[in-house]
Design an enzyme around this catalytic site. Structure first.
Site, PDB file in Angstrom:
ATOM      1  CG  ASP A   1      -2.077   0.996   1.099  1.00 47.36           C
ATOM      2  OD1 ASP A   1      -2.269   1.547   0.001  1.00 47.36           O
ATOM      3  OD2 ASP A   1      -2.751   1.256   2.115  1.00 47.36           O
TER       4      ASP A   1
ATOM      5  CD  GLN B   1      -2.794  -1.443   4.601  1.00 50.80           C
ATOM      6  OE1 GLN B   1      -3.857  -1.593   4.013  1.00 50.80           O
ATOM      7  NE2 GLN B   1      -2.073  -0.348   4.495  1.00 50.80           N
TER       8      GLN B   1
ATOM      9  CG  HIS C   1      -1.237   9.203  -1.440  1.00 47.98           C
ATOM     10  ND1 HIS C   1      -1.575  10.240  -0.585  1.00 47.98           N
ATOM     11  CD2 HIS C   1      -1.457   8.058  -0.741  1.00 47.98           C
ATOM     12  CE1 HIS C   1      -1.968   9.727   0.564  1.00 47.98           C
ATOM     13  NE2 HIS C   1      -1.907   8.413   0.504  1.00 47.98           N
ATOM     14  CG  ASP C   2      -5.158   8.129  -0.400  1.00 37.50           C
ATOM     15  OD1 ASP C   2      -4.624   7.085  -0.822  1.00 37.50           O
ATOM     16  OD2 ASP C   2      -5.100   8.492   0.784  1.00 37.50           O
TER      17      ASP C   2
ATOM     18  CG  HIS D   1      -3.398  -0.130   9.232  1.00 37.76           C
ATOM     19  ND1 HIS D   1      -4.439   0.725   9.013  1.00 37.76           N
ATOM     20  CD2 HIS D   1      -2.486   0.190   8.287  1.00 37.76           C
ATOM     21  CE1 HIS D   1      -4.175   1.513   7.986  1.00 37.76           C
ATOM     22  NE2 HIS D   1      -2.983   1.209   7.527  1.00 37.76           N
TER      23      HIS D   1
ATOM     24  NE  ARG E   1      -5.272   3.845  -3.173  1.00 35.99           N
ATOM     25  CZ  ARG E   1      -4.994   3.507  -1.914  1.00 35.99           C
ATOM     26  NH1 ARG E   1      -5.218   4.361  -0.936  1.00 35.99           N
ATOM     27  NH2 ARG E   1      -4.484   2.325  -1.625  1.00 35.99           N
TER      28      ARG E   1
ATOM     29  CD  GLU F   1      -5.782   9.769   5.560  1.00 36.26           C
ATOM     30  OE1 GLU F   1      -6.394   9.692   4.479  1.00 36.26           O
ATOM     31  OE2 GLU F   1      -5.723   8.826   6.361  1.00 36.26           O
TER      32      GLU F   1
ATOM     33  NE  ARG G   1      -1.328  11.899   5.042  1.00 32.51           N
ATOM     34  CZ  ARG G   1      -1.879  10.691   4.820  1.00 32.51           C
ATOM     35  NH1 ARG G   1      -1.473   9.632   5.481  1.00 32.51           N
ATOM     36  NH2 ARG G   1      -2.833  10.562   3.926  1.00 32.51           N
TER      37      ARG G   1
ATOM     38  CG  ASP H   1      -2.562   6.449   7.230  1.00 27.47           C
ATOM     39  OD1 ASP H   1      -2.795   7.088   6.192  1.00 27.47           O
ATOM     40  OD2 ASP H   1      -2.794   5.241   7.357  1.00 27.47           O
TER      41      ASP H   1
HETATM   42  C1  GLC Z   1      -4.643   6.509   4.278  1.00 23.27           C
HETATM   43  C2  GLC Z   1      -3.631   6.676   3.172  1.00 23.27           C
HETATM   44  C3  GLC Z   1      -3.923   5.665   2.119  1.00 23.27           C
HETATM   45  C4  GLC Z   1      -3.827   4.283   2.712  1.00 23.27           C
HETATM   46  C5  GLC Z   1      -4.711   4.157   3.954  1.00 23.27           C
HETATM   47  C6  GLC Z   1      -4.388   2.934   4.732  1.00 23.27           C
HETATM   48  O1  GLC Z   1      -5.927   6.766   3.866  1.00 23.27           O
HETATM   49  O2  GLC Z   1      -3.676   7.977   2.673  1.00 23.27           O
HETATM   50  O3  GLC Z   1      -3.048   5.787   1.032  1.00 23.27           O
HETATM   51  O4  GLC Z   1      -4.227   3.337   1.764  1.00 23.27           O
HETATM   52  O5  GLC Z   1      -4.541   5.233   4.835  1.00 23.27           O
HETATM   53  O6  GLC Z   1      -3.171   3.100   5.400  1.00 23.27           O
END
Ligand code: GLC
Length: 646
Positions: free
Chosen positions: A138, A249, A392-393, A181, A517, A323, A279, A281
């Site tokens: 990922d 994950q 990136h998403d 995770h 993505r 995020e 950040r 996540d």
């Molecule tokens: C966040 C990241 C994304 C990732 C997800 C799981 O949303 O920006 O790219 O797939 O977390 O870690």
């Protein structure tokens, strides 16, 4: 007053360089000032009757991690505190990039720092750089370590050298903390797989489907196409494990205080390496409860605040970005509510703004954008946004349905239209995007693609249509010109400054082909960079256009986040008109036309707001003064104006 404000008062005005003794005193004061809140949050998640000893461990961890914090960072913390809410300054402009795809590794990235400086970038979000599985990972969001640099990116020393060089140049560093995770190869997961019960309790693991089925009854799916369901059977462990994102994950079990403490240790270690912004996540997913969707639960907020308040004791100069790509009012909640107000994250992604901008591109109208932004609950004074167009998403269509309905659209049909518009299902649309995670059962899907391809540049180049190329370049500059003037830190996605198109090479890679993505994670185009300024092409126009806007932003105090923003009704739904710091003589009025045709606005509005005098106004972007003879000012398609007060 939130805790950060208390710490700033305690630290006093920046004066002489504090001695180590003074620094230690300040640490003790911060610990004392946060103690009650930390204790309260900890025991509300982990009852005192059972976990008093764990709380002692937390205290010890704060002391040892403070001891480990390098002296230079301790000094920087105090300087930062003296600068007030430094992250709200209008001086920041960010860029987000994958180190490997941008230039290879951390050593080379250090050499590229002048590239950022030339463009005006002084805030970097480096996508995950720590160890990850060699197979699907990922993009590094499946972590094998929170602190060890992956050898592909270089060594620990390379990283420290990079952070030093960045500090010297005043470039701020943001790194991810994948708090929800780990990968299934993380040492804790390996222990769990080998049958170690202690580590099986680090995750949500179950011997059969009973509990997973109870959870599943209310859990949505994040990656329905590639990773349906929220649990994976581990044959090694012979148990089911919760995997909300990808099967590899594993979701951490924060009901276990040892998990919290171990993750806090990872967070503090990462911060002690010289990271300025962390950040967080996928933080909306931190707490799970049967019978709920297990997102944005009150306990998730308590956990984030607990991390925040502990980090603040050890490293008060380090701040947190949420995020949370969730419903608009849920995003604002990550700045903290009630007693936690200002005590969670300092920054959050302005996903609502981003999604509404794309909605405006497709509909050519700004009504949903204005309505949604006005409808957002106010954020605390000390917080700020990351404003972005692409990352990136995927682009999720997380608008508030009530706003869509109020405009006379059916929410489901409207979302369907947006997917069709951006994902090549309408002949007349210039956008070349791709669908991400289409769910045939719900009809939901998200959008992916590069800024340039979504704004028509790819199609225009294919057709060799000069007018269309110009139109697309104008749209890119207009979109970025909007976020560069909006309150918050603008974040440019690396490659957008050159108008880079979709990258289809992921389709040939087994690890990536299922994740569209990757279409927007291209290798940086250094050949185009070398031609900038010598070749007159779209890349040069975008690059120099952005460079100019970034420089202009830095000169305009009105654009800092502490300044007000007002979204005006221009009497024309195709236009976005907003004002920064309008109550003062520094005020700036921003106008943008989302339509494919020229559109007009009454000059009486501009005069009344103080941006036009005797029919004349100035556009800061090209510096030109213009006289308008009629009572209407006309904006050409995708035109962007930044007007100063007269
Ligand atoms: C966040 C990241 C994304 C990732 C997800 C799981 O949303 O920006 O790219 O797939 O977390 O870690």
């Amino acid at each position: 007053m939130n805790q950060a404000a208390i710490h700033k008062t305690l630290a006093g005005k920046p004066g002489r360089k504090p001695t180590p003794g003074k620094l230690k005193d300040l640490f003790e004061m911060r610990r004392a000032a946060n103690f009650t809140l930390i204790q309260d949050l900890f025991f509300s998640l982990y009852p005192e009757a059972r976990y008093a000893a764990s709380f002692q461990n937390l205290q010890k961890l704060l002391s040892s991690q403070y001891k480990n914090r390098p002296a230079a960072l301790k000094l920087q913390d105090i300087e930062r505190q003296g600068e007030g809410n430094w992250y709200q300054s209008g001086a920041w402009t960010g860029m987000q990039l994958y180190v490997d795809r941008f230039c290879g590794d951390l050593k080379k990235l250090k050499e590229k720092l002048p590239y950022f400086e030339a463009l005006g970038i002084n805030f970097l979000h480096l996508m995950p750089i720590t160890k990850r599985p060699s197979g699907p990972n990922d993009g590094g969001y499946a972590v094998n370590s929170y602190t060890e640099i992956d050898p592909t990116y270089g060594t620990e020393e390379d990283f420290i050298e990079l952070t030093k060089a960045m500090r010297e140049k005043g470039i701020c560093l943001m790194l991810d903390f994948v708090v929800n995770h780990t990968s299934d190869e993380f040492p804790w997961a390996l222990e769990a797989k080998s049958g170690n019960l202690k580590y099986q309790e680090f995750y949500y693991t179950f011997p059969d489907r009973n509990m997973p089925d109870l959870f599943e009854a209310h859990l949505p799916e994040v990656f329905p196409e590639t990773s349906p369901g929220n649990f994976t059977y581990s044959t090694e462990m012979e148990r089911w494990v919760m995997t909300v994102f990808n099967t590899y994950q594993w979701d951490l079990n924060y009901t276990n205080p040892v998990v919290f403490l171990s993750m806090l240790e990872n967070l503090l270690e990462l911060s002690n390496k010289g990271v300025d912004v962390i950040r967080f996540d996928a933080l909306a997913f931190l707490w799970k409860k049967i019978g709920t969707v297990s997102q944005n639960l009150p306990e998730a907020h308590q956990l984030v605040s607990l991390f925040r308040l502990c980090l603040q004791v050890v490293a008060p100069g380090v701040i947190i970005l949420a995020e949370a790509i969730v419903a608009p009012e849920e995003i604002v909640a990550y700045f903290g509510k009630g007693i936690l107000k200002g005590n969670e994250c300092e920054i959050a992604y302005n996903a609502t703004f981003m999604a509404c901008l794309w909605n405006s591109v497709a509909t050519k109208k700004t009504n949903l954008l204005r309505r949604s932004l006005r409808g957002l609950p106010p954020k605390p004074d000390a917080s700020t946004w990351i404003n972005y167009i692409r990352c990136h998403d995927d682009i999720g269509l997380g608008f508030d349905d009530s706003h869509i309905s109020a405009l006379g659209w059916d929410p489901q049909t409207h979302r369907r239209f947006l997917l069709d518009y951006f994902c090549q299902r309408l002949d007349w649309s210039p956008a070349k995007g791709a669908v991400f995670m289409y769910n045939p059962f719900t009809g939901d899907g998200r959008i992916t693609g590069s800024t340039a391809s979504l704004l028509g540049l790819e199609q225009a180049i294919e057709e060799k249509d000069v007018l269309k190329i110009t139109s697309s370049v104008n749209k890119i500059l207009m979109m970025y010109g909007i976020i560069l003037a909006a309150p918050g830190i603008p974040l440019i996605y690396a490659g957008d400054e050159l108008g880079m198109l979709n990258d289809y090479s992921y389709m040939a890679e087994a690890d990536k082909v299922m994740d569209s993505r990757w279409i927007n994670r291209p290798l940086h185009d250094w050949e185009t960079v070398s031609g900038l300024g010598t070749v007159e092409n779209h890349a040069s126009r975008i690059y120099f256009g952005l460079q100019h806007l970034i420089a202009l932003r830095k000169e305009l105090p009105a654009l800092a986040d502490a300044r007000s923003v007002t979204y005006h009704d221009a009497g024309n739904d195709h236009l976005l008109v907003f004002e920064r710091d309008g109550e003062t003589e520094n005020g700036v009025l921003i106008l943008a036309n989302f339509d494919e045709n020229p559109q007009v606005v009454r000059t009486s509005l501009l005069s009344a707001l103080g941006y036009m005098d005797k029919g004349q106004f100035q556009n800061l972007i090209d510096g030109k003064k213009q006289k308008v003879r009629s009572g209407l000012l006309e904006l050409s398609p995708a035109e962007l104006l930044w007007l100063p007060k007269c």
